[in-house]
Design a protein around this motif. Structure first.
Motif, PDB file in Angstrom:
ATOM      1  N   SER A   1       8.829  39.268  47.257  1.00  0.00           N
ATOM      2  CA  SER A   1       8.769  37.820  47.441  1.00  0.00           C
ATOM      3  C   SER A   1       9.614  37.322  48.611  1.00  0.00           C
ATOM      4  O   SER A   1       9.610  36.133  48.903  1.00  0.00           O
ATOM      5  CB  SER A   1       9.215  37.107  46.161  1.00  0.00           C
ATOM      6  OG  SER A   1      10.609  37.274  45.980  1.00  0.00           O
ATOM      7  N   ASN A   2      10.352  38.225  49.251  1.00  0.00           N
ATOM      8  CA  ASN A   2      11.247  37.838  50.355  1.00  0.00           C
ATOM      9  C   ASN A   2      12.284  36.809  49.914  1.00  0.00           C
ATOM     10  O   ASN A   2      12.636  35.908  50.658  1.00  0.00           O
ATOM     11  CB  ASN A   2      10.454  37.308  51.555  1.00  0.00           C
ATOM     12  CG  ASN A   2       9.609  38.369  52.180  1.00  0.00           C
ATOM     13  OD1 ASN A   2      10.034  39.512  52.329  1.00  0.00           O
ATOM     14  ND2 ASN A   2       8.389  38.017  52.533  1.00  0.00           N
ATOM     15  N   ARG A   3      12.763  36.945  48.691  1.00  0.00           N
ATOM     16  CA  ARG A   3      13.804  36.058  48.163  1.00  0.00           C
ATOM     17  C   ARG A   3      15.038  36.890  47.845  1.00  0.00           C
ATOM     18  O   ARG A   3      14.940  38.070  47.561  1.00  0.00           O
ATOM     19  CB  ARG A   3      13.335  35.339  46.899  1.00  0.00           C
ATOM     20  CG  ARG A   3      12.234  34.338  47.162  1.00  0.00           C
ATOM     21  CD  ARG A   3      11.768  33.719  45.835  1.00  0.00           C
ATOM     22  NE  ARG A   3      10.876  32.625  46.071  1.00  0.00           N
ATOM     23  CZ  ARG A   3      11.250  31.338  46.053  1.00  0.00           C
ATOM     24  NH1 ARG A   3      12.498  31.020  45.813  1.00  0.00           N
ATOM     25  NH2 ARG A   3      10.371  30.395  46.267  1.00  0.00           N
ATOM     26  N   PHE A   4      16.188  36.242  47.912  1.00  0.00           N
ATOM     27  CA  PHE A   4      17.424  36.930  47.561  1.00  0.00           C
ATOM     28  C   PHE A   4      18.404  35.951  46.943  1.00  0.00           C
ATOM     29  O   PHE A   4      18.269  34.736  47.083  1.00  0.00           O
ATOM     30  CB  PHE A   4      18.051  37.599  48.799  1.00  0.00           C
ATOM     31  CG  PHE A   4      18.681  36.627  49.757  1.00  0.00           C
ATOM     32  CD1 PHE A   4      20.026  36.330  49.674  1.00  0.00           C
ATOM     33  CD2 PHE A   4      17.922  36.017  50.737  1.00  0.00           C
ATOM     34  CE1 PHE A   4      20.609  35.427  50.549  1.00  0.00           C
ATOM     35  CE2 PHE A   4      18.483  35.127  51.618  1.00  0.00           C
ATOM     36  CZ  PHE A   4      19.842  34.822  51.532  1.00  0.00           C
ATOM     37  N   ALA A   5      19.381  36.517  46.246  1.00  0.00           N
ATOM     38  CA  ALA A   5      20.438  35.703  45.644  1.00  0.00           C
ATOM     39  C   ALA A   5      21.683  36.563  45.490  1.00  0.00           C
ATOM     40  O   ALA A   5      21.599  37.790  45.390  1.00  0.00           O
ATOM     41  CB  ALA A   5      20.000  35.161  44.287  1.00  0.00           C
ATOM     42  N   ILE A   6      22.826  35.909  45.488  1.00  0.00           N
ATOM     43  CA  ILE A   6      24.099  36.562  45.204  1.00  0.00           C
ATOM     44  C   ILE A   6      24.337  36.374  43.714  1.00  0.00           C
ATOM     45  O   ILE A   6      24.435  35.238  43.237  1.00  0.00           O
ATOM     46  CB  ILE A   6      25.228  35.946  46.043  1.00  0.00           C
ATOM     47  CG1 ILE A   6      24.915  36.128  47.532  1.00  0.00           C
ATOM     48  CG2 ILE A   6      26.564  36.561  45.680  1.00  0.00           C
ATOM     49  CD1 ILE A   6      25.795  35.338  48.462  1.00  0.00           C
ATOM     50  N   ILE A   7      24.401  37.496  42.987  1.00  0.00           N
ATOM     51  CA  ILE A   7      24.366  37.422  41.526  1.00  0.00           C
ATOM     52  C   ILE A   7      25.487  38.223  40.897  1.00  0.00           C
ATOM     53  O   ILE A   7      25.752  39.366  41.271  1.00  0.00           O
ATOM     54  CB  ILE A   7      23.003  37.934  40.998  1.00  0.00           C
ATOM     55  CG1 ILE A   7      21.887  37.012  41.481  1.00  0.00           C
ATOM     56  CG2 ILE A   7      23.001  38.038  39.474  1.00  0.00           C
ATOM     57  CD1 ILE A   7      20.516  37.430  41.045  1.00  0.00           C
ATOM     58  N   GLY A   8      26.117  37.616  39.906  1.00  0.00           N
ATOM     59  CA  GLY A   8      27.095  38.263  39.051  1.00  0.00           C
ATOM     60  C   GLY A   8      26.761  37.962  37.603  1.00  0.00           C
ATOM     61  O   GLY A   8      25.771  37.284  37.307  1.00  0.00           O
ATOM     62  N   ASP A   9      27.584  38.471  36.700  1.00  0.00           N
ATOM     63  CA  ASP A   9      27.333  38.251  35.267  1.00  0.00           C
ATOM     64  C   ASP A   9      27.222  36.774  34.913  1.00  0.00           C
ATOM     65  O   ASP A   9      26.393  36.387  34.093  1.00  0.00           O
ATOM     66  CB  ASP A   9      28.429  38.897  34.417  1.00  0.00           C
ATOM     67  CG  ASP A   9      28.305  40.408  34.373  1.00  0.00           C
ATOM     68  OD1 ASP A   9      27.192  40.925  34.588  1.00  0.00           O
ATOM     69  OD2 ASP A   9      29.320  41.071  34.109  1.00  0.00           O
TER      70      ASP A   9
END
Length: 87
Positions: A48-56
């Motif tokens: 999808s060409n999407r990204f995110a910075i993810i934590g718990d």
């Protein structure tokens, strides 16, 4: 015009590429781990060409994955289950 950099750094990263089939769709991800972003990972959804910075904490936030990756609630739950193990 002169550029004004807020920062310009090179960082070592560990990248994991993973592809899995959920009940409703296929996920092709790149998971980048670095010392930046307070221990969170950068999750790239290659399809999808999407990204995110993810934590718990982000995984526990209602609607976060749905909004960041444009997923249905069912698709987001499949991704969330995997990311709890991965990040």
């Amino acid at each position: 015009m002169e550029r004004f950099f807020l920062y310009d750094e090179v960082a070592e990263t560990k990248t994991r590429y993973v592809s899995f089939m959920g009940e409703n769709r296929r996920f092709d991800l790149a998971i980048l781990q670095t010392d930046r972003y307070y221990g969170k990972s950068i999750i790239l959804d290659i399809q999808s060409n999407r990204f995110a910075i993810i934590g718990d904490d982000d995984l526990q936030t209602d609607g976060y994955l749905e909004a960041e990756f444009n997923l249905t609630s069912v698709e987001a739950e499949e991704l969330r289950d995997f990311l709890y193990e991965a990040v």
